[in-house]
Design a protein around this motif. Structure first.
Motif, PDB file in Angstrom:
ATOM      1  N   ARG A 609       3.188   7.087  38.754  1.00 43.25           N
ATOM      2  CA  ARG A 609       2.691   7.661  37.492  1.00 43.25           C
ATOM      3  C   ARG A 609       1.333   7.060  37.129  1.00 43.25           C
ATOM      4  O   ARG A 609       0.463   7.744  36.599  1.00 43.25           O
ATOM      5  CB  ARG A 609       3.698   7.418  36.365  1.00 43.25           C
ATOM      6  CG  ARG A 609       4.953   8.253  36.468  1.00 43.25           C
ATOM      7  CD  ARG A 609       5.839   8.085  35.243  1.00 43.25           C
ATOM      8  NE  ARG A 609       7.106   8.758  35.416  1.00 43.25           N
ATOM      9  CZ  ARG A 609       7.296  10.056  35.239  1.00 43.25           C
ATOM     10  NH1 ARG A 609       6.284  10.822  34.861  1.00 43.25           N
ATOM     11  NH2 ARG A 609       8.487  10.593  35.413  1.00 43.25           N
ATOM     12  N   MET A 610       1.171   5.782  37.373  1.00 40.75           N
ATOM     13  CA  MET A 610      -0.128   5.162  37.102  1.00 40.75           C
ATOM     14  C   MET A 610      -1.191   5.736  38.023  1.00 40.75           C
ATOM     15  O   MET A 610      -2.319   6.014  37.602  1.00 40.75           O
ATOM     16  CB  MET A 610      -0.029   3.649  37.287  1.00 40.75           C
ATOM     17  CG  MET A 610       0.703   2.940  36.173  1.00 40.75           C
ATOM     18  SD  MET A 610      -0.113   3.109  34.568  1.00 40.75           S
ATOM     19  CE  MET A 610      -1.696   2.366  34.924  1.00 40.75           C
ATOM     20  N   LEU A 611      -0.856   5.943  39.285  1.00 38.51           N
ATOM     21  CA  LEU A 611      -1.831   6.459  40.243  1.00 38.51           C
ATOM     22  C   LEU A 611      -2.389   7.811  39.814  1.00 38.51           C
ATOM     23  O   LEU A 611      -3.592   8.063  39.915  1.00 38.51           O
ATOM     24  CB  LEU A 611      -1.196   6.574  41.637  1.00 38.51           C
ATOM     25  CG  LEU A 611      -1.001   5.268  42.424  1.00 38.51           C
ATOM     26  CD1 LEU A 611      -0.222   5.531  43.700  1.00 38.51           C
ATOM     27  CD2 LEU A 611      -2.353   4.642  42.758  1.00 38.51           C
ATOM     28  N   VAL A 612      -1.521   8.722  39.338  1.00 37.30           N
ATOM     29  CA  VAL A 612      -1.991  10.072  39.027  1.00 37.30           C
ATOM     30  C   VAL A 612      -2.756  10.125  37.710  1.00 37.30           C
ATOM     31  O   VAL A 612      -3.279  11.179  37.349  1.00 37.30           O
ATOM     32  CB  VAL A 612      -0.817  11.087  38.980  1.00 37.30           C
ATOM     33  CG1 VAL A 612      -0.142  11.192  40.327  1.00 37.30           C
ATOM     34  CG2 VAL A 612       0.196  10.715  37.899  1.00 37.30           C
ATOM     35  N   SER A 613      -2.838   8.986  36.989  1.00 37.23           N
ATOM     36  CA  SER A 613      -3.574   9.007  35.722  1.00 37.23           C
ATOM     37  C   SER A 613      -5.093   9.061  35.950  1.00 37.23           C
ATOM     38  O   SER A 613      -5.848   9.329  35.017  1.00 37.23           O
ATOM     39  CB  SER A 613      -3.211   7.779  34.881  1.00 37.23           C
ATOM     40  OG  SER A 613      -3.671   6.586  35.489  1.00 37.23           O
ATOM     41  N   GLN A 614      -5.544   8.780  37.176  1.00 42.61           N
ATOM     42  CA  GLN A 614      -6.955   8.975  37.498  1.00 42.61           C
ATOM     43  C   GLN A 614      -7.105   9.303  38.983  1.00 42.61           C
ATOM     44  O   GLN A 614      -6.200   9.060  39.779  1.00 42.61           O
ATOM     45  CB  GLN A 614      -7.793   7.756  37.118  1.00 42.61           C
ATOM     46  CG  GLN A 614      -7.459   6.470  37.834  1.00 42.61           C
ATOM     47  CD  GLN A 614      -8.232   5.286  37.254  1.00 42.61           C
ATOM     48  OE1 GLN A 614      -8.116   4.966  36.071  1.00 42.61           O
ATOM     49  NE2 GLN A 614      -9.033   4.646  38.096  1.00 42.61           N
ATOM     50  N   ARG A 615      -8.247   9.862  39.340  1.00 44.09           N
ATOM     51  CA  ARG A 615      -8.454  10.367  40.714  1.00 44.09           C
ATOM     52  C   ARG A 615      -8.720   9.262  41.719  1.00 44.09           C
ATOM     53  O   ARG A 615      -8.314   9.337  42.873  1.00 44.09           O
ATOM     54  CB  ARG A 615      -9.632  11.351  40.699  1.00 44.09           C
ATOM     55  CG  ARG A 615     -10.020  11.896  42.069  1.00 44.09           C
ATOM     56  CD  ARG A 615      -9.061  12.957  42.544  1.00 44.09           C
ATOM     57  NE  ARG A 615      -9.269  13.280  43.935  1.00 44.09           N
ATOM     58  CZ  ARG A 615     -10.265  14.032  44.397  1.00 44.09           C
ATOM     59  NH1 ARG A 615     -11.157  14.539  43.557  1.00 44.09           N
ATOM     60  NH2 ARG A 615     -10.352  14.295  45.689  1.00 44.09           N
ATOM     61  N   GLU A 616      -9.372   8.203  41.302  1.00 49.68           N
ATOM     62  CA  GLU A 616      -9.833   7.187  42.248  1.00 49.68           C
ATOM     63  C   GLU A 616      -9.539   5.794  41.704  1.00 49.68           C
ATOM     64  O   GLU A 616      -9.702   5.529  40.515  1.00 49.68           O
ATOM     65  CB  GLU A 616     -11.332   7.361  42.478  1.00 49.68           C
ATOM     66  CG  GLU A 616     -11.936   6.404  43.476  1.00 49.68           C
ATOM     67  CD  GLU A 616     -13.417   6.679  43.664  1.00 49.68           C
ATOM     68  OE1 GLU A 616     -14.216   5.737  43.487  1.00 49.68           O
ATOM     69  OE2 GLU A 616     -13.773   7.837  43.989  1.00 49.68           O
ATOM     70  N   TRP A 617      -9.073   4.887  42.581  1.00 46.20           N
ATOM     71  CA  TRP A 617      -8.715   3.534  42.176  1.00 46.20           C
ATOM     72  C   TRP A 617      -9.375   2.511  43.109  1.00 46.20           C
ATOM     73  O   TRP A 617      -9.417   2.704  44.324  1.00 46.20           O
ATOM     74  CB  TRP A 617      -7.201   3.323  42.254  1.00 46.20           C
ATOM     75  CG  TRP A 617      -6.413   4.076  41.227  1.00 46.20           C
ATOM     76  CD1 TRP A 617      -5.916   5.342  41.346  1.00 46.20           C
ATOM     77  CD2 TRP A 617      -6.042   3.608  39.940  1.00 46.20           C
ATOM     78  NE1 TRP A 617      -5.254   5.690  40.202  1.00 46.20           N
ATOM     79  CE2 TRP A 617      -5.303   4.644  39.316  1.00 46.20           C
ATOM     80  CE3 TRP A 617      -6.249   2.419  39.243  1.00 46.20           C
ATOM     81  CZ2 TRP A 617      -4.777   4.521  38.039  1.00 46.20           C
ATOM     82  CZ3 TRP A 617      -5.729   2.287  37.966  1.00 46.20           C
ATOM     83  CH2 TRP A 617      -5.006   3.325  37.381  1.00 46.20           C
ATOM     84  N   SER A 618      -9.811   1.417  42.526  1.00 50.29           N
ATOM     85  CA  SER A 618     -10.260   0.291  43.363  1.00 50.29           C
ATOM     86  C   SER A 618      -9.027  -0.487  43.809  1.00 50.29           C
ATOM     87  O   SER A 618      -7.999  -0.512  43.122  1.00 50.29           O
ATOM     88  CB  SER A 618     -11.187  -0.630  42.574  1.00 50.29           C
ATOM     89  OG  SER A 618     -10.467  -1.341  41.584  1.00 50.29           O
ATOM     90  N   ARG A 619      -9.142  -1.129  44.960  1.00 50.16           N
ATOM     91  CA  ARG A 619      -8.009  -1.907  45.464  1.00 50.16           C
ATOM     92  C   ARG A 619      -7.667  -3.058  44.509  1.00 50.16           C
ATOM     93  O   ARG A 619      -6.495  -3.399  44.324  1.00 50.16           O
ATOM     94  CB  ARG A 619      -8.340  -2.441  46.856  1.00 50.16           C
ATOM     95  CG  ARG A 619      -7.165  -3.137  47.528  1.00 50.16           C
ATOM     96  CD  ARG A 619      -7.477  -3.494  48.971  1.00 50.16           C
ATOM     97  NE  ARG A 619      -6.331  -4.156  49.592  1.00 50.16           N
ATOM     98  CZ  ARG A 619      -5.289  -3.519  50.109  1.00 50.16           C
ATOM     99  NH1 ARG A 619      -5.236  -2.198  50.057  1.00 50.16           N
ATOM    100  NH2 ARG A 619      -4.285  -4.198  50.657  1.00 50.16           N
ATOM    101  N   GLU A 620      -8.674  -3.628  43.863  1.00 43.36           N
ATOM    102  CA  GLU A 620      -8.442  -4.732  42.930  1.00 43.36           C
ATOM    103  C   GLU A 620      -7.551  -4.296  41.769  1.00 43.36           C
ATOM    104  O   GLU A 620      -6.609  -5.001  41.383  1.00 43.36           O
ATOM    105  CB  GLU A 620      -9.783  -5.245  42.399  1.00 43.36           C
ATOM    106  CG  GLU A 620      -9.637  -6.420  41.439  1.00 43.36           C
ATOM    107  CD  GLU A 620     -10.991  -6.895  40.920  1.00 43.36           C
ATOM    108  OE1 GLU A 620     -10.995  -7.854  40.130  1.00 43.36           O
ATOM    109  OE2 GLU A 620     -12.016  -6.300  41.296  1.00 43.36           O
ATOM    110  N   ASP A 621      -7.832  -3.112  41.191  1.00 46.22           N
ATOM    111  CA  ASP A 621      -7.009  -2.612  40.090  1.00 46.22           C
ATOM    112  C   ASP A 621      -5.575  -2.356  40.545  1.00 46.22           C
ATOM    113  O   ASP A 621      -4.608  -2.656  39.825  1.00 46.22           O
ATOM    114  CB  ASP A 621      -7.600  -1.323  39.521  1.00 46.22           C
ATOM    115  CG  ASP A 621      -8.854  -1.582  38.692  1.00 46.22           C
ATOM    116  OD1 ASP A 621      -9.069  -2.751  38.302  1.00 46.22           O
ATOM    117  OD2 ASP A 621      -9.606  -0.625  38.444  1.00 46.22           O
ATOM    118  N   LEU A 622      -5.434  -1.785  41.740  1.00 40.39           N
ATOM    119  CA  LEU A 622      -4.096  -1.472  42.236  1.00 40.39           C
ATOM    120  C   LEU A 622      -3.304  -2.736  42.541  1.00 40.39           C
ATOM    121  O   LEU A 622      -2.072  -2.751  42.409  1.00 40.39           O
ATOM    122  CB  LEU A 622      -4.184  -0.581  43.471  1.00 40.39           C
ATOM    123  CG  LEU A 622      -4.686   0.854  43.223  1.00 40.39           C
ATOM    124  CD1 LEU A 622      -4.647   1.663  44.515  1.00 40.39           C
ATOM    125  CD2 LEU A 622      -3.854   1.560  42.149  1.00 40.39           C
TER     126      LEU A 622
END
Length: 671
Positions: A609-622
């Protein structure tokens, strides 16, 4: 054509982040037809003013000139206008002071559009609410959790407003206030609201407040977790889309955490929701079958007493006002009519009625909660006021002995109409003198006397209660019945005949009637001592001390303790059924086993659910998000991708740093 309400871009050049003209731009150089119907579908999935037909341009301009609120308008024209609002908020306002000044007006316009078109298009509702959240929270106020919660749209993720308010409680170290917790429970996709909580929203809110305080005290205390709150806006306009990428503006909120990644607080919230929902189940089923019964007695009987509406409270007060000297006699049907009952009462509803009356300080005879036979509509009943300090109102072997005594006595009192009033008065005085009774028990027995005066208990009905009693105890009880015929100083043939039947019912020799009656008349002291092997204590009945019956009933109780609870068989086959003929069994509201995504466990579902809240993620945030959930990042991404392939045959995300979320998966989840 005049467009009096403005809020549109007009000209020949308005570049998007990718160079081409913005699709919202009204270009005067483009041809416009003389007529156009904005109620007809004339646009593509991503409309552009420059690319639609002249007829469509006329229709769009006509809709703009009409005030932009006609519910008949095709949503494609609404989106074309909405693209301009997106651009003004996301591209112009960050760098243009005039655009920032217009944000309150844009927020009002968004609310107006949502009111007119939100119900007709889920896609428009989602995008418009997202943009409205951006406008209202781009410069967020402190302590948002202290403010009333505005109207929020349901989505596949918790609205930003609540995520921000909850994060602020974690930063400030304060418990989540109940109004925020209630909105959280209603809006969180990971919290399941069963049918009663949704159908009976007002009642659920009251129960939620009560259970939240009971289980959480001042409120749930949220931890300050590592995952930082961010808001990634998914634009509706194609002007934010390049050939291979999408421009997604983002809001950040400093060190405020995103608590939606955590599963522990959600479990606490779900426990409160479940506890608040449980008492509403029966009420919900009844109202679901017929909403007209929402405030009826039948429905209210299913609710906890604090939730009773004013109308039902007034009905109870009216019933109390009908009592003369604290007692009222009527048929069961008349009682139901006085309480505005509308359906046939089942056993379950009758028991509920008795509980409701007791909670209101009103006793009810026959004592159905003490397992008396359920009354029919034509049967007499007695309602009575319970003393303020009533103590126990039933139970205990001595109380059951007193009940049995009065039931047997009713067969003797009713045998002679000319003297029955005097004997009934004698029994009332006897009950008042029984010091072993609580005030509530004494009130109940006096009401029982009134009921027995109208409908004496039959000897046949009492016979089973004495089958297991030893003969000496039966003889003692029979001798007590003999004393009852003496209060008026006369013994009639009818009374002697009734006593003989009583003795036969008890299994006592009827020849003892005459000696016992004469013994009572002479004030003889009757003493019966069971064999030592049976009982070490003797049983004494003294006719001269009938007014202090408690001294004897305490001794009788040792012999009779196991016979005063009426069995289901004794109530007959009709009482065993709680559903009248023609009434269907009530439905049940079963909770689903999971509210997770793609069949994943709670932790992986929360991560997805967190992933789909935005299109692109940095590895640090994940890595922060995975850490909050006690997951290994690479393993979690692989597990979620496998689930996406199993469910939709497409990957959930791609890449290592950054990690790109597949836009197709978002559409699948929304669907």
């Amino acid at each position: 054509m005049v467009l009096p309400d403005g809020m549109v871009y007009v000209g020949t050049s308005l570049p998007t982040p990718y160079g081409r003209n913005d699709p919202c731009l009204i270009d005067p150089s483009k041809p416009v037809a003389k007529v156009g119907n904005y109620a007809e579908r004339q646009t593509t999935y991503w409309p552009s003013y420059a690319e639609v037909s002249p007829d469509a341009r006329r229709a769009y301009l006509t809709w703009l000139a009409s005030g932009r609120r006609d519910p008949a308008a095709d949503v494609g024209f609404v989106f074309l206008f909405f693209y301009g609002l997106e651009r003004r908020v996301l591209l112009d306002a960050p760098v243009d002071e005039r655009a920032r000044f217009e944000l309150p007006a844009i927020a009002a316009e968004l609310r107006g559009l949502l009111s007119a078109y939100g119900a007709a298009s889920g896609s428009f509702r989602h995008h418009a609410h997202q943009l409205l959240e951006w406008v209202e929270l781009a410069e967020y106020p402190p302590r948002l959790y202290e403010k009333p919660v505005p109207a929020l749209a349901e989505a596949y993720e918790l609205p930003l407003y609540l995520r921000l308010a909850l994060g602020q409680t974690a930063v400030d170290g304060v418990p989540v206030p109940v109004h925020i917790a209630l909105a959280w429970a209603r809006m969180a996709p990971t919290v399941y609201l069963r049918t009663p909580a949704q159908r009976c929203a007002d009642e659920f809110e009251k129960m939620f407040h009560q259970e939240y305080e009971t289980q959480c005290g001042r409120g749930i205390q949220l931890p300050h977790n590592r995952t930082k709150l961010k808001f990634s806006y998914h634009p509706a306009s194609s002007g934010f889309r390049g050939s291979s990428e999408v421009h997604e503006p983002k809001l950040t909120f400093g060190n405020i955490p995103d608590i939606t990644v955590l599963t522990g607080p959600t479990k606490k919230l779900q426990a409160v929701v479940d506890a608040a929902t449980k008492p509403l189940e029966s009420y919900s089923r009844l109202v679901g079958r017929d909403p007209a019964f929402k405030e009826s007695l039948e429905a209210v009987l299913q609710l906890p007493e604090p939730l009773w509406p004013l109308a039902v409270r007034e009905v109870i007060q009216n019933l109390q006002s009908r009592m003369v000297d604290g007692v009222a006699e009527m048929t069961f049907g008349a009682l139901l009519a006085a309480l505005n009952a509308k359906t046939i009462f089942t056993k379950e509803k009758t028991l509920a009625l008795a509980r409701v009356l007791e909670a209101s300080g009103i006793g009810f005879e026959p004592d159905v909660l003490g397992e008396a036979k359920l009354p029919k509509p034509e049967d007499p009943v007695v309602v009575f006021k319970l003393p303020a300090e009533s103590g126990a109102i039933r139970g205990g072997s001595s109380f059951h002995v007193a009940v049995l005594t009065l039931q047997l006595a009713s067969t003797v009192v009713g045998s002679d109409n000319e003297t029955s009033n005097a004997k009934a008065g004698f029994l009332r005085e006897a009950v008042r003198s029984w010091q072993h009774l609580t005030p509530g028990q004494a009130s109940r027995l006096l009401a029982l006397l009134r009921l027995l005066h109208q409908a004496p208990t039959s000897l046949t009905a009492l016979k089973k209660k004495f089958e297991a009693v030893e003969l000496p105890a039966k003889e003692a009880i029979a001798a007590f019945m003999a004393t009852l015929v003496r209060p008026d100083g006369e013994v009639s043939p009818a009374e002697l005949k009734t006593l003989e039947k009583v003795y036969k019912t008890l299994g006592v020799d009827p020849q003892k009637v005459f000696s016992d009656v004469h013994g009572a008349a002479a004030g003889k002291r009757l003493t019966i001592t069971p064999a030592p092997a049976k009982d070490d204590a003797g049983l004494r009945l003294d006719p001269e001390r009938i007014a202090a019956l408690q001294r004897d009933t305490e001794r009788v109780s040792a012999l009779l303790a196991d016979i005063f609870v009426e069995s289901e068989q004794a109530q007959g086959p009709a009482a065993a059924s709680t559903t009248p003929v023609g009434e269907q069994p009530e439905d049940t509201d079963a909770a689903p086993t999971s509210t997770t995504l793609l069949g994943l466990d709670e932790a992986h579902s929360s991560f997805a659910r967190m992933l789909v809240s935005q299109r692109e993620w940095s590895r640090e945030d994940l890595l922060d998000i995975a850490g909050d959930l006690d997951l290994m990042l690479d393993g979690a991404l692989e597990h979620i991708n496998d689930a996406a392939f199993d469910a939709h045959d497409i990957p959930f995300s791609e890449g290592d740093d950054p990690v790109i979320v597949n836009p197709e998966i978002l559409e699948k989840i929304r669907a």
